[in-house]
Design a protein around this motif. Sequence first.
Motif, PDB file in Angstrom:
ATOM      1  N   ASP A   1       0.874  -1.170   0.000  1.00  0.00           N
ATOM      2  CA  ASP A   1       0.000   0.000   0.000  1.00  0.00           C
ATOM      3  C   ASP A   1       0.910   1.218   0.000  1.00  0.00           C
ATOM      4  N   ILE A   2       0.890   2.007  -1.078  1.00  0.00           N
ATOM      5  CA  ILE A   2       1.846   3.103  -1.246  1.00  0.00           C
ATOM      6  C   ILE A   2       1.143   4.453  -1.101  1.00  0.00           C
ATOM      7  N   VAL A   3       1.779   5.336  -0.327  1.00  0.00           N
ATOM      8  CA  VAL A   3       1.282   6.689  -0.085  1.00  0.00           C
ATOM      9  C   VAL A   3       2.349   7.675  -0.542  1.00  0.00           C
ATOM     10  N   VAL A   4       1.939   8.737  -1.224  1.00  0.00           N
ATOM     11  CA  VAL A   4       2.862   9.800  -1.648  1.00  0.00           C
ATOM     12  C   VAL A   4       2.314  11.129  -1.149  1.00  0.00           C
ATOM     13  N   ALA A   5       3.158  11.891  -0.450  1.00  0.00           N
ATOM     14  CA  ALA A   5       2.724  13.185   0.083  1.00  0.00           C
ATOM     15  C   ALA A   5       3.943  14.072   0.296  1.00  0.00           C
ATOM     16  N   ASP A   6       3.703  15.364   0.554  1.00  0.00           N
ATOM     17  CA  ASP A   6       4.839  16.228   0.863  1.00  0.00           C
ATOM     18  C   ASP A   6       5.216  16.047   2.329  1.00  0.00           C
ATOM     19  N   GLU A   7       6.293  16.724   2.754  1.00  0.00           N
ATOM     20  CA  GLU A   7       6.829  16.504   4.091  1.00  0.00           C
ATOM     21  C   GLU A   7       5.912  17.012   5.195  1.00  0.00           C
ATOM     22  N   VAL A   8       4.993  17.912   4.858  1.00  0.00           N
ATOM     23  CA  VAL A   8       4.018  18.406   5.843  1.00  0.00           C
ATOM     24  C   VAL A   8       2.811  17.475   5.890  1.00  0.00           C
ATOM     25  N   GLU A   9       2.278  17.149   4.727  1.00  0.00           N
ATOM     26  CA  GLU A   9       1.085  16.298   4.658  1.00  0.00           C
ATOM     27  C   GLU A   9       1.325  14.900   5.211  1.00  0.00           C
ATOM     28  N   ILE A  10       2.564  14.431   5.100  1.00  0.00           N
ATOM     29  CA  ILE A  10       2.830  13.034   5.474  1.00  0.00           C
ATOM     30  C   ILE A  10       2.642  12.794   6.969  1.00  0.00           C
ATOM     31  N   VAL A  11       2.771  13.841   7.784  1.00  0.00           N
ATOM     32  CA  VAL A  11       2.698  13.659   9.237  1.00  0.00           C
ATOM     33  C   VAL A  11       1.365  13.038   9.644  1.00  0.00           C
ATOM     34  N   SER A  12       0.291  13.498   9.034  1.00  0.00           N
ATOM     35  CA  SER A  12      -1.043  12.990   9.396  1.00  0.00           C
ATOM     36  C   SER A  12      -1.284  11.575   8.886  1.00  0.00           C
ATOM     37  N   LYS A  13      -0.390  11.038   8.041  1.00  0.00           N
ATOM     38  CA  LYS A  13      -0.575   9.718   7.441  1.00  0.00           C
ATOM     39  C   LYS A  13       0.388   8.674   8.004  1.00  0.00           C
ATOM     40  N   LEU A  14       1.226   9.076   8.961  1.00  0.00           N
ATOM     41  CA  LEU A  14       2.309   8.196   9.394  1.00  0.00           C
ATOM     42  C   LEU A  14       1.903   7.143  10.416  1.00  0.00           C
TER      43      LEU A  14
END
Length: 326
Positions: free
Chosen positions: A27-40
Motif C-alpha cells: 500500500d503506497i502513499v505519496v505526500a509532501d513533508e508536511v502532509e505526510i505527518v497525518s498519514k504516518l
Amino acid sequence: MLRVAFAGTFSARLEEPVRAHLGMPCDIVVADEVEIVSKLRDVDVLITLAFSREMGAVARRLKLVQVPGAGLDRIDRSALPVGARLANVYGHETGIAEYVLGAMLTLTRELPRVDAALRRGCWESQWAVGVSPPPVWPELAGKTLGILGYGRIGQAVARRARAFDMEVLAIRRAAAQPGPHDIASVRGPGALDDVVAHSDYLAITLPLTPETRGLLGDKQLRSMKPTAIVVNVARAQIVDEDALYAALAERRIAGAALDVWYRYPTAAGATPPASQPFHRLPNVLMTPHVSGWTNGMLEARAKLIAENIRRIAQGEPPLNLIAPAA
C-alpha cells in the motif's frame, strides 16, 4: 500488507521506479513533508530526506526510515521511534564525478562565454581577423585537484582526475583508512589549509555535519590561488555564502561551479538559490542540484530501496543500515 510512504518532492520522483522493482504488493502513499505527518500512524516504511520529532511522535508502527540519498543532515536520528531502523543509499558517485570533471573543463575553457559569443557571430579565438587572439587555455594535466571528503564520491572523482594526469590531494576524517592505491595523497583534517592553498581545483564532497558547516570561510578562500576553481557538489553550507560571493565577485579566485545551494524550492514558482546574487557573476556555473541525477543513479537507488522494503517485510535487516544515534 506493508504500507510504504514517499515523503517530499525528491522521494516522490523515486516512487515509480521503486514500484517497478517491488516483487510484492504494498500500500503506497505519496505526500509532501508536511502532509505526510497525518498519514504516518499506519506506515511501516518511510522514504524521506527529512525526519523530525513531529514525524517520530506519530509514526509508532514505523520499521524503517529509508533516506533516498546519502546525506543524513535533515534526519533527526534521536526522533526515530523505538525499533525503527535507518538506512541510506548511494549510486550517485559516477554521475557526480563526471559532473565535477565536466564543470572543471567548462569553467577553465570558459565554454558558456565563447558559445554565447559565437552565436552572435563573434569569433573569440585565434581564427578572428583583425584582433589579437585570446589567452591560451590551461590544461588539466599537471594541475592539482584538492578533494575535501574522500568517500565514494571523492574516490570516483580522483580516479577520473588521474586519467587527466592531475595530481590529487585529498582530505579524509579517517586518513589512515585504506583507500585506492596510487590515486591520491590522503591526509587528515589538519591538512585542510595546506590542501586548499595548493589546489588549482577544489572539489567539495563532504557530508554536512556540525564540524563541516562553514568549513571554508574567508580565511581559507583568501589562501587559495587566484586561478583556483571551486566545485561544490556536497552541501552549500560547507562554504560560507558571503565569503564565497566576495571571493568570486572580487576575482580573488577564478571561478566556481555550484550544484548545491543555500535555498531550495518549497512551493511552485521561481526560487532564488541564495541570498547573494551569484547569478550576476560571469565566473560562476550554476546548476540546480542535478550533478547526480542520472539514469544509473535512479536505477541503483530504486533497486536498493525496493530490496530494503522486501527485507523489512521478511524481518531482515536493511542494506546500508545506519547505526543508532549516540
